[in-house]
Structure formats: structure tokens, C-alpha cells
Design a protein around this motif. Structure first.
Motif, PDB file in Angstrom:
ATOM      1  N   CYS A 171       0.795  -1.172  -0.117  1.00 36.38           N
ATOM      2  CA  CYS A 171      -0.065   0.111  -0.060  1.00 36.38           C
ATOM      3  C   CYS A 171       0.822   1.468  -0.176  1.00 36.38           C
ATOM      4  O   CYS A 171       2.004   1.349   0.788  1.00 36.38           O
ATOM      5  N   PRO A 172       0.395   2.287  -0.731  1.00 32.52           N
ATOM      6  CA  PRO A 172       1.249   3.565  -0.930  1.00 32.52           C
ATOM      7  C   PRO A 172       1.345   4.273   0.507  1.00 32.52           C
ATOM      8  O   PRO A 172       2.343   4.711   0.854  1.00 32.52           O
ATOM      9  N   LEU A 173       0.389   3.915   1.340  1.00 29.10           N
ATOM     10  CA  LEU A 173       0.716   4.350   2.927  1.00 29.10           C
ATOM     11  C   LEU A 173       1.882   3.895   3.516  1.00 29.10           C
ATOM     12  O   LEU A 173       2.252   4.532   4.582  1.00 29.10           O
ATOM     13  N   THR A 174       2.179   2.571   3.377  1.00 28.49           N
ATOM     14  CA  THR A 174       3.216   1.917   3.944  1.00 28.49           C
ATOM     15  C   THR A 174       4.642   2.622   3.576  1.00 28.49           C
ATOM     16  O   THR A 174       5.474   2.733   4.159  1.00 28.49           O
ATOM     17  N   PHE A 175       4.821   3.045   2.157  1.00 29.76           N
ATOM     18  CA  PHE A 175       5.793   3.827   1.672  1.00 29.76           C
ATOM     19  C   PHE A 175       5.856   5.137   2.259  1.00 29.76           C
ATOM     20  O   PHE A 175       7.167   5.580   2.754  1.00 29.76           O
ATOM     21  N   ILE A 176       4.696   6.033   2.520  1.00 35.42           N
ATOM     22  CA  ILE A 176       4.841   7.261   3.259  1.00 35.42           C
ATOM     23  C   ILE A 176       5.269   6.862   4.759  1.00 35.42           C
ATOM     24  O   ILE A 176       6.163   7.730   4.946  1.00 35.42           O
ATOM     25  N   GLU A 177       4.612   6.147   5.174  1.00 35.84           N
ATOM     26  CA  GLU A 177       5.277   5.950   6.678  1.00 35.84           C
ATOM     27  C   GLU A 177       6.684   5.452   6.696  1.00 35.84           C
ATOM     28  O   GLU A 177       7.570   6.156   7.604  1.00 35.84           O
ATOM     29  N   ASN A 178       7.134   4.584   5.838  1.00 38.32           N
ATOM     30  CA  ASN A 178       8.620   4.285   6.092  1.00 38.32           C
ATOM     31  C   ASN A 178       9.457   5.413   5.618  1.00 38.32           C
ATOM     32  O   ASN A 178      10.551   5.748   6.229  1.00 38.32           O
ATOM     33  N   ARG A 179       8.911   6.402   4.774  1.00 38.15           N
ATOM     34  CA  ARG A 179       9.836   7.432   4.576  1.00 38.15           C
ATOM     35  C   ARG A 179       9.802   8.328   5.682  1.00 38.15           C
ATOM     36  O   ARG A 179      10.925   9.157   5.788  1.00 38.15           O
ATOM     37  N   LEU A 180       8.897   8.660   6.279  1.00 41.27           N
ATOM     38  CA  LEU A 180       8.718   9.446   7.415  1.00 41.27           C
ATOM     39  C   LEU A 180       9.702   8.899   8.353  1.00 41.27           C
ATOM     40  O   LEU A 180      10.174   9.837   9.290  1.00 41.27           O
ATOM     41  N   ARG A 181       9.695   7.706   8.792  1.00 41.25           N
ATOM     42  CA  ARG A 181      10.482   7.296   9.878  1.00 41.25           C
ATOM     43  C   ARG A 181      12.117   6.952   9.305  1.00 41.25           C
ATOM     44  O   ARG A 181      13.083   6.686  10.300  1.00 41.25           O
ATOM     45  N   THR A 182      12.424   7.214   8.162  1.00 42.19           N
ATOM     46  CA  THR A 182      13.711   7.013   7.830  1.00 42.19           C
ATOM     47  C   THR A 182      14.871   8.278   8.496  1.00 42.19           C
ATOM     48  O   THR A 182      14.343   9.220   8.785  1.00 42.19           O
ATOM     49  N   GLY A 183      15.884   7.482   9.108  1.00 42.63           N
ATOM     50  CA  GLY A 183      16.702   8.333   9.757  1.00 42.63           C
ATOM     51  C   GLY A 183      16.425   8.422  11.260  1.00 42.63           C
ATOM     52  O   GLY A 183      16.938   8.838  12.054  1.00 42.63           O
ATOM     53  N   HIS A 184      15.545   7.485  11.841  1.00 43.99           N
ATOM     54  CA  HIS A 184      15.053   7.696  13.263  1.00 43.99           C
ATOM     55  C   HIS A 184      15.407   6.055  13.573  1.00 43.99           C
ATOM     56  O   HIS A 184      14.652   5.357  14.329  1.00 43.99           O
ATOM     57  N   GLY A 185      16.490   5.405  13.507  1.00 41.83           N
ATOM     58  CA  GLY A 185      16.795   4.205  13.929  1.00 41.83           C
ATOM     59  C   GLY A 185      15.728   3.188  13.371  1.00 41.83           C
ATOM     60  O   GLY A 185      15.442   3.061  12.204  1.00 41.83           O
ATOM     61  N   SER A 186      15.331   2.298  14.309  1.00 47.18           N
ATOM     62  CA  SER A 186      14.351   1.126  13.906  1.00 47.18           C
ATOM     63  C   SER A 186      12.956   1.886  13.586  1.00 47.18           C
ATOM     64  O   SER A 186      12.242   1.153  13.089  1.00 47.18           O
TER      65      SER A 186
END
Length: 122
Positions: free
Chosen positions: A55-70
Motif C-alpha cells: 500500500c502507498p501508505l506503507t511507503f509514506i510511513e517508512n519514508r517519514l521514519r527514515t533516519g530514526h533508527g528502527s
């Protein structure tokens, strides 16, 4: 900080969308116009599962979490909703089963919708 808050918001929206895909037909029994929102959402949800897409929402969430460890700290949303939306043991067979479940639940709900509609006809 804001990115993590936005990521949590995306997860909450994602979870809400999943609930709408599975059970939104019940809303259509009460409010007929919801059908025009729910049917495309249900088709999309089943298609995502059958095709094995992400789902595109998964990509958005992962992108927002990038750079914050796990990425998953101890917030309520991350702790309780993430495992429901992204189960660790998800296999292709389970995805197809989920897609079939979405279709079956909605066929049963819309059967009731159709019966209710027939009763209204003169």
C-alpha cells in the motif's frame, strides 16, 4: 520529532482505512451514499492483497521514519497498531486469504444491502 508524529498519523489513517475496507459496508446499510466510497476502497484493499502489492501508505510511513533508527519507539500507535497492519509472519498465502476474507465479508454485507434495497422497491 514531527516526522514521527506524522508517521504515527499515517499509521492511524492506514488502520482506519483497513477497518473501512473490511467493515465499511455496514455503514452503507445505514447511509446509502457510503457505497460510492466503500466499494472502490474494498476493491482496492482486496486488489492489494491478491496482487501482493504494498500500500502507498506503507511507503509514506517508512519514508517519514527514515533516519530514526528502527523507527518504532514506544508510542501507543506504534506498539499496538503496527503489528496489526504489518504482521511479521505475513506470507503470500495469508495475503490471498486476507483478500478473500475482505471479499467474503463485503459480499455478505452487500447481500443484506441488496435485500434491503429490494424491500424498498414498489
Amino acid at each position: 520529532m514531527w516526522r514521527l508524529i506524522l508517521a504515527d498519523l499515517v499509521v492511524a489513517i492506514h488502520f482506519s482505512f483497513i477497518l473501512f475496507v473490511v467493515l465499511g459496508g455496514l455503514l452503507a446499510l445505514k447511509w446509502r451514499r457510503i457505497v460510492w466510497l466503500h466499494l472502490p476502497a474494498a476493491v482496492w484493499g482486496a486488489l492489494i492483497e491478491f496482487a501482493g502489492w504494498i500500500c502507498p501508505l506503507t511507503f509514506i510511513e517508512n519514508r517519514l521514519r527514515t533516519g530514526h533508527g528502527s523507527g518504532y519507539s514506544s508510542s501507543f500507535i506504534e506498539h499496538y497498531l503496527i503489528p496489526v497492519i504489518y504482521p511479521s509472519a505475513l506470507t503470500r498465502e495469508i495475503q490471498i486469504g486476507l483478500g478473500l476474507t475482505v471479499v467474503l465479508i463485503n459480499v455478505l454485507i452487500y447481500r443484506q444491502y441488496y435485500i434491503k434495497w429490494l424491500k424498498r422497491q414498489p
